[in-house]
Write a protein that holds these residues in place. Structure first.
Motif, mmCIF file in Angstrom:
data_model
loop_
_atom_site.group_PDB
_atom_site.id
_atom_site.type_symbol
_atom_site.label_atom_id
_atom_site.label_comp_id
_atom_site.label_asym_id
_atom_site.label_seq_id
_atom_site.Cartn_x
_atom_site.Cartn_y
_atom_site.Cartn_z
ATOM 1 N N CYS A 64 0.933 -1.103 0.195
ATOM 2 C CA CYS A 64 -0.283 0.290 0.046
ATOM 3 C C CYS A 64 0.826 1.021 0.383
ATOM 4 O O CYS A 64 1.111 1.538 1.185
ATOM 5 C CB CYS A 64 -0.889 -0.160 1.300
ATOM 6 S SG CYS A 64 -1.653 1.045 1.445
ATOM 7 N N GLY A 65 0.801 2.229 -1.333
ATOM 8 C CA GLY A 65 1.761 3.301 -1.279
ATOM 9 C C GLY A 65 0.857 4.566 0.034
ATOM 10 O O GLY A 65 -0.149 4.708 0.510
ATOM 11 N N ARG A 66 1.665 5.177 -0.071
ATOM 12 C CA ARG A 66 1.217 6.373 0.861
ATOM 13 C C ARG A 66 2.293 8.227 0.074
ATOM 14 O O ARG A 66 3.479 8.035 0.617
ATOM 15 C CB ARG A 66 1.359 6.337 2.030
ATOM 16 C CG ARG A 66 1.349 7.034 2.674
ATOM 17 C CD ARG A 66 1.551 7.376 4.253
ATOM 18 N NE ARG A 66 0.162 7.682 5.200
ATOM 19 C CZ ARG A 66 -0.117 8.090 6.576
ATOM 20 N NH1 ARG A 66 0.510 6.533 6.542
ATOM 21 N NH2 ARG A 66 -0.200 8.295 6.987
ATOM 22 N N MET A 67 1.110 8.862 0.112
ATOM 23 C CA MET A 67 1.540 9.981 0.215
ATOM 24 C C MET A 67 2.030 10.902 0.861
ATOM 25 O O MET A 67 1.107 10.266 2.325
ATOM 26 C CB MET A 67 0.473 11.010 -1.438
ATOM 27 C CG MET A 67 0.448 10.403 -2.405
ATOM 28 S SD MET A 67 -1.595 11.116 -3.336
ATOM 29 C CE MET A 67 -0.697 12.687 -3.394
ATOM 30 N N SER A 68 2.556 11.550 0.625
ATOM 31 C CA SER A 68 3.283 12.622 1.656
ATOM 32 C C SER A 68 1.849 13.652 2.472
ATOM 33 O O SER A 68 1.239 13.610 1.911
ATOM 34 C CB SER A 68 4.377 13.114 2.606
ATOM 35 O OG SER A 68 4.187 14.375 1.019
ATOM 36 N N ASP A 69 2.096 14.322 3.517
ATOM 37 C CA ASP A 69 1.007 14.830 3.725
ATOM 38 C C ASP A 69 1.147 16.304 3.240
ATOM 39 O O ASP A 69 -0.216 16.917 2.711
ATOM 40 C CB ASP A 69 0.493 14.797 5.523
ATOM 41 C CG ASP A 69 -0.043 14.073 6.422
ATOM 42 O OD1 ASP A 69 -0.260 13.095 5.808
ATOM 43 O OD2 ASP A 69 0.497 13.857 7.922
ATOM 44 N N ASP A 70 2.312 16.818 2.743
ATOM 45 C CA ASP A 70 2.442 18.107 2.309
ATOM 46 C C ASP A 70 2.444 17.543 1.300
ATOM 47 O O ASP A 70 1.778 18.373 0.942
ATOM 48 C CB ASP A 70 4.280 18.354 2.896
ATOM 49 C CG ASP A 70 5.041 18.756 3.934
ATOM 50 O OD1 ASP A 70 3.582 18.895 4.657
ATOM 51 O OD2 ASP A 70 5.347 19.124 4.604
ATOM 52 N N LEU A 71 2.117 16.771 0.361
ATOM 53 C CA LEU A 71 2.336 16.233 -0.908
ATOM 54 C C LEU A 71 0.755 16.294 -1.434
ATOM 55 O O LEU A 71 -0.292 17.156 -2.104
ATOM 56 C CB LEU A 71 2.855 14.857 -1.781
ATOM 57 C CG LEU A 71 2.550 14.557 -2.623
ATOM 58 C CD1 LEU A 71 3.001 16.014 -3.829
ATOM 59 C CD2 LEU A 71 3.187 13.287 -3.693
ATOM 60 N N VAL A 72 0.275 15.446 -0.763
ATOM 61 C CA VAL A 72 -1.518 16.038 -1.154
ATOM 62 C C VAL A 72 -2.392 17.514 -0.784
ATOM 63 O O VAL A 72 -2.961 17.776 -1.454
ATOM 64 C CB VAL A 72 -2.090 14.454 0.689
ATOM 65 C CG1 VAL A 72 -4.046 15.437 0.332
ATOM 66 C CG2 VAL A 72 -1.445 13.603 0.612
ATOM 67 N N VAL B 117 -4.896 6.669 4.630
ATOM 68 C CA VAL B 117 -3.540 6.633 3.727
ATOM 69 C C VAL B 117 -3.586 7.343 2.665
ATOM 70 O O VAL B 117 -4.545 6.605 1.836
ATOM 71 C CB VAL B 117 -2.957 5.225 4.084
ATOM 72 C CG1 VAL B 117 -1.444 5.034 3.142
ATOM 73 C CG2 VAL B 117 -2.579 5.025 5.692
ATOM 74 N N PHE B 118 -3.646 8.273 2.143
ATOM 75 C CA PHE B 118 -3.494 8.512 0.555
ATOM 76 C C PHE B 118 -2.561 8.237 -0.117
ATOM 77 O O PHE B 118 -1.618 8.125 0.216
ATOM 78 C CB PHE B 118 -4.009 9.884 0.563
ATOM 79 C CG PHE B 118 -5.219 10.250 1.987
ATOM 80 C CD1 PHE B 118 -6.694 10.355 1.317
ATOM 81 C CD2 PHE B 118 -5.013 11.477 2.276
ATOM 82 C CE1 PHE B 118 -7.651 10.638 1.519
ATOM 83 C CE2 PHE B 118 -5.960 11.711 2.931
ATOM 84 C CZ PHE B 118 -7.074 11.160 2.848
#
Length: 266
Positions: free
Chosen positions: A80-88, A145-146
């Protein structure tokens, strides 16, 4: 010898009516199962939507969902991948500056869109995301988790927005098109081919023992990755250039026809 078959869904395995010949596929799958050939659904769509197409066998097949950001095999989460909060936060803020862009924020638990979006686009989104929460406003305060942002842009501006997104988020996200104005913003490297590699490691399958079918820009890495790659006759120019073979139109059950030939099923 073929040991794994991977299929894209929309425009490939599914007909224009968003379904497939279930009786014909059941016979093919029975033969594949007897030969221990793995069946993998590799799509940009949500896992919960994809498994609904295979209610009888969902627990025994594998899914490379969300364009490779989520890999589930025999109901076991492999990746399961995850984008950082800053990137989101950056993506949300950027897209909000462009009201012509429809946005769905894709997470492990659910997908999310805003109640301010056009009703017809929300309705269309529900057909691809069986878990879709309509919230007052899209923010990065939603607890999940985005791993992907799905967008829809004016069809005649697809190429423009592909370049626009890739320039704006260079090195952080990659924009890929699946046609009809749909553009996914994915984590670089987390494409369908990467999902297949994870499954290959699990089963010890080589790329020259794999068959893959696709039709769009989000299938290119997968088509290049396997030895026996098929672009659909109705597919994009890029997919046909990436593949080693052409399969009949999706409305002619092209995937099933090729599989019958490969498995020598009469």
């Amino acid at each position: 010898m073929i040991r794994l078959v991977a299929v894209d869904m929309d425009g490939t395995f599914l007909s224009s009516t968003k379904d497939y010949n279930r009786e014909r596929f059941a016979k093919i799958y029975k033969e594949m199962k007897e030969r221990d050939i793995k069946f993998v659904v590799a799509s940009g769509n949500q896992y919960y939507q994809l498994k609904s197409f295979f209610p009888e066998i969902a627990e025994e097949i594998s899914f490379v969902a969300e364009n490779g950001a989520l890999v589930i095999s025999e109901e076991e989460e492999m990746f399961c991948g995850r984008m950082s909060d800053d990137l989101v936060q950056d993506v949300i803020a950027f897209i909000k500056e462009h009201p012509e862009v429809f946005m769905i924020l894709c997470g492990r638990k659910s997908a999310y869109t805003s109640e301010k979006e056009p009703e017809e686009l929300i309705a269309l989104g529900r057909s691809y995301y069986h878990r879709l929460e309509v919230v007052e406003e899209i923010t990065n305060s939603i607890e999940d988790v985005f791993f992907k942002v799905a967008t829809n842009v004016p069809v005649d501006e697809t190429t423009h927005f592909l370049e626009f997104f890739n320039e704006r988020f260079s090195g952080r996200l990659e924009a890929v098109s699946s046609g009809h104005g749909d553009i996914d913003l994915i984590i670089p490297g987390l494409h369908k081919a990467n999902g297949l590699r994870i499954l290959q490691e699990k089963w010890g399958v080589r790329s020259d023992e794999m068959v893959a079918f696709g039709d769009g820009g989000n299938d290119l890495e997968m088509l290049r990755h396997v030895k026996y790659s098929y672009a659909m006759e109705n597919g994009s120019k890029e997919s046909k250039e990436a593949a080693s073979h052409i399969a009949p139109n999706n409305d002619e059950e092209g995937v099933l026809e090729i599989l019958e030939q490969l498995l020598e099923i009469k």
